[in-house]
Design a protein around this motif. Sequence first.
Motif, PDB file in Angstrom:
ATOM      1  N   HIS A 116      -7.013  -0.309  -0.958  1.00  0.00           N
ATOM      2  CA  HIS A 116      -6.662   0.944  -0.301  1.00  0.00           C
ATOM      3  C   HIS A 116      -6.712   2.040  -1.364  1.00  0.00           C
ATOM      4  O   HIS A 116      -6.436   1.788  -2.536  1.00  0.00           O
TER       5      HIS A 116
ATOM      6  N   ALA B 214      -4.699   4.237  -2.078  1.00  0.00           N
ATOM      7  CA  ALA B 214      -3.419   4.339  -2.790  1.00  0.00           C
ATOM      8  C   ALA B 214      -3.332   3.292  -3.890  1.00  0.00           C
ATOM      9  O   ALA B 214      -2.885   3.570  -5.011  1.00  0.00           O
TER      10      ALA B 214
ATOM     11  N   LEU C  43      -0.874   7.013   5.411  1.00  0.00           N
ATOM     12  CA  LEU C  43      -1.893   6.281   4.655  1.00  0.00           C
ATOM     13  C   LEU C  43      -2.792   5.476   5.572  1.00  0.00           C
ATOM     14  O   LEU C  43      -3.655   4.747   5.120  1.00  0.00           O
TER      15      LEU C  43
ATOM     16  N   GLN D 185       0.831  -1.208   0.000  1.00  0.00           N
ATOM     17  CA  GLN D 185       0.000   0.000   0.000  1.00  0.00           C
ATOM     18  C   GLN D 185       0.865   1.256   0.000  1.00  0.00           C
ATOM     19  O   GLN D 185       0.546   2.251  -0.647  1.00  0.00           O
ATOM     20  N   LEU D 186       1.978   1.164   0.717  1.00  0.00           N
ATOM     21  CA  LEU D 186       2.884   2.318   0.757  1.00  0.00           C
ATOM     22  C   LEU D 186       3.582   2.492  -0.591  1.00  0.00           C
ATOM     23  O   LEU D 186       3.745   3.619  -1.087  1.00  0.00           O
TER      24      LEU D 186
ATOM     25  N   GLU E 121      -9.452   3.765   3.260  1.00  0.00           N
ATOM     26  CA  GLU E 121      -8.168   4.423   3.408  1.00  0.00           C
ATOM     27  C   GLU E 121      -7.469   4.149   4.723  1.00  0.00           C
ATOM     28  O   GLU E 121      -6.772   4.996   5.256  1.00  0.00           O
TER      29      GLU E 121
ATOM     30  N   PHE F 172      -3.646  10.766   3.438  1.00  0.00           N
ATOM     31  CA  PHE F 172      -3.254  10.540   2.050  1.00  0.00           C
ATOM     32  C   PHE F 172      -4.205  11.229   1.066  1.00  0.00           C
ATOM     33  O   PHE F 172      -3.782  11.958   0.166  1.00  0.00           O
ATOM     34  N   SER F 173      -5.513  11.039   1.259  1.00  0.00           N
ATOM     35  CA  SER F 173      -6.504  11.652   0.347  1.00  0.00           C
ATOM     36  C   SER F 173      -6.379  13.159   0.302  1.00  0.00           C
ATOM     37  O   SER F 173      -6.404  13.766  -0.769  1.00  0.00           O
TER      38      SER F 173
ATOM     39  N   GLY G 195       1.244   4.077  -2.798  1.00  0.00           N
ATOM     40  CA  GLY G 195       1.149   5.493  -2.460  1.00  0.00           C
ATOM     41  C   GLY G 195       2.240   6.294  -3.152  1.00  0.00           C
ATOM     42  O   GLY G 195       1.988   7.375  -3.700  1.00  0.00           O
TER      43      GLY G 195
END
Lengths: 208, 716
Positions: free
Chosen positions: B706, B708, B551, B492-493, B683, B587-588, B496
């Motif tokens: 996610h 991202a 995130l 997920q990172l 998220e 993040f969003s 991102g």
Amino acid sequence: MDNSKNICSIFSEKAKAVSAVVTKVPTIQAAFEYAADLCRQNDPVSGQAVKNGTPPPQNQGPRSVETQKIVAAPGLDSGLYAEFEKICGANDLTLTNKGLRDHLTGVAMGFTIADYGIAETGTLVINCPSEELRLSTMICDIHVAVLPMSRIRKSAYDLEPELTKMFKNSPDYTSFITGASRTADIERVLALGVHGPLELHILLMEEK
Amino acid sequence: MQKAENIKKYKREVDGALANDFLRLAMDKFAVAYRGSRENVFSGMDVNGIIAEVAGAKDAAIARMDELYELFKQNAEKAGITVHLAETALEANEIICKIAKDNDVSKIIKSKSMTAEETLLNHHLEANDLEVTETDLGEWIIQLRHEGPSHMVMPAIHLSRNQVGELFTDVTGKQQPSEDIDHLVKVARQQLRQKFIEADMGISGANFALADTGTLGIITNEGNARLVTTLPRVHVALVGLEKLMPTLHDALTVNRVLPRNATGQAITSYVTWISGPNECKADATGRKQMHIVFLDNGRRKLAKDPVFSQVLRCVRCGACANVCPVYRMVGGHQMGHIYIGAIGLIMTYFFHGRDKAKNLVQNCINCGACKSVCAAGIDLPGLIKEVHARILDETGHPLTSVMLSKVMQSRELFHRFLRYASFAQKPVVGKTGYIRHLPMIFAREHDFKAIPAIAERPFREIWESVRPSVENPRYRVALFSGCVQDFVYPEQLVAGLQAMAGHGVAVDFPMDQNCCGLPLQMMGEKSAAREVAAQNVAAIDPDQYDYIVTLCASCASHLKNAYPKILDPDSIAGTKAKQFSDKIISFSSFMNDVIQVRQDEFTRSDETVTYHAPCHLCRGLGVKDAPHELIQKAGVFAPAQEEETCCGFGGTYSGKFPQISKEILNRKLDDVKQTGADILVTECPGCVMQLRGGAEKRCDSFRVLHMAEFLAKQRK
Ligand code: SF4
Ligand code: SF4
């Protein structure tokens, strides 16, 4: 003037939204006619419990034919009372203004003149330290309240000085009444008339 | 009433409630209907402004409690009321019992009073041969059934019309048709009217006690309080000291929120103001005998407590139960002792003791729904955690939580532990990426969702290989990963980073960052939570970055909202924490509001996308629009009805109450399914874990991504 009209229409809208019946009447005499007419046509629903006596019958049906329906109007001055009594008589109704403790199982109608109205919530304000007056708004099947249009305020905040004056003049009992008595305690289904009136009729009285 | 002696018995009772189909259905309907009617009745009003006004008015009154009491007493006595002050519940009950005896009372009628329930007044009076009848319909029903309330405003909400019909058949000795609620209500009207007529004494509560006029204000819909305070010759009001307010104005302010928040009504049918003993023809003197018993029961101490005084702001609207996902699943009898819902978990500790509270306070998922609707702006989840921590301090911390908190305070030890876990799980993971066969201790209750395996290599180990190199950056950003993304979902990172690529974002991943500390806070391990907070603030120097992006919504909300509070604001660490907190961004928000990604950067596919708003994002950080806008830029958005309802994860919560977590999740997944979406975006890695694991187990057809991952996937 426009503003006061506006307040009246907000009042009506809000009161109707909580199942009150709102009608305009030109005079107090018209209010008497309205009330008597309504009472004559209505089937009574109150039970017939008695003080320290046998338990009430389980089914509420129409009262026995020989009992006349009672209209309670303890707040009227003697002149108006006499006028109303005549109209009630013509409609086969008994008007009273005292001894309501003898009728605690219920009277057909309570007739009052409200002190103020609150537009924002469609609320009546009734100052009722007199026990008879108070009871007439509690034990009736139908509550008819006359509200002079000039007495409507926008919100409860606007009545703070008047209310505080009433409270200071103790003993005092003041009621805000908005719609009929209601409950949603069984399955959240709305039901009217659990303890107080089943119907609330508000007669907006125009200015003379 | 909650009486389970230990957590095991409590869980068994919870299971019982979960198996009650009527309750579940009723609660579900109620939760959805309440949300709509609350929204309607507040439309066009500045809700938060009014709530802040209520909180301010209540706080001011609480701070003057003793003074207001004296003033009220003076004014009330002048009017002829006898005023009593009871230090404890027992004392209040004894005073009221004595008033009854002194006045030759044998029959008593009551209108609803939570305070009288707090003191268990009925038991006391009945033990002294007095006949007591509750006249609020719901209260009468549960009194007849010898039950406690399951909601503060709707005490019989757990019962069906059939149960009420049977009860009334018993009471009247006559068959009562139970399908007709109107009829049942009329039966109650008749039965209770007789009780009113016979009673010698009426007992009420009060919503307000106005000091400047000695006036009581009582709010009801049924009108029973008017009869209770009018018909019998004696009136006793039992009133908590926190109901004292200086003037009518304050009461009117509360009254603007209370009924709206309670039942979606602009005002209740009746608001009754009583000043002094009024005319009463049932008494020989022609006037009522009137007594007011103020109850302390710990309130005066509470009023002086810097953390907990806000508990006394509560106006008993019940809204914190109405929106609580746990309440919705298990009902009031498992969500409070006498006071119900979020506030019930807290008040139980203060008014009914540690033993009754110790299981209850653990049953909060920390979703923040209660706080977001509270009529008095009380930080309910925060106080629930605080009570939990106090109980642990008083009774001793469980060994596992002590050990875990020790381990987590040392980042290196903790991370070594996680690495070891990834090695140890190997035999049970197989090729799927989910742990297929849990050790037996977990298996039974946890089998509702597939549990992801710990990643082979955590993000911190692959960081150097994925680190973007950016010349002349527009933004300098530190990435705060949180444990779950670092060790379970490093992808997920990575996603991102891909989503941010090309926007001039220079990303740094400070290696000394540790767990954010929220799980420790949830376990009641406050000092360990403070320790890791200090570590993180030291690990990421806010001065070096424009933003600290995370995130994980739960981390973000904890870092932003809790850090400045848990690190002493007057210390240097506290100042740093504030600077740190200012830089935290979700993040969003970063993608949508800061770098402002554009629609033309994405390939819009035909797949429909729905969204689950993590509690800590929509309520914790107040981020609601950014995720919607991002989804619309990259795909076809199909909003879900219950987008903001909790998914049931709650970190350690789902480990502690797996049965409840499972049912909340099921409701959530059903709601997602209704949208017909192909993809569910959220998220927070915790929500992903819960939702993806649940959907996998149920074989739901949508995928869970996610934000991202979704954005990286749609990038051109
Ligand atoms: S935080 Fe959520 S789970 Fe906890 S009491 Fe409040 S609404 Fe219920
Ligand atoms: S805590 Fe807040 S939401 Fe809950 S009952 Fe009290 S005022 Fe209402």
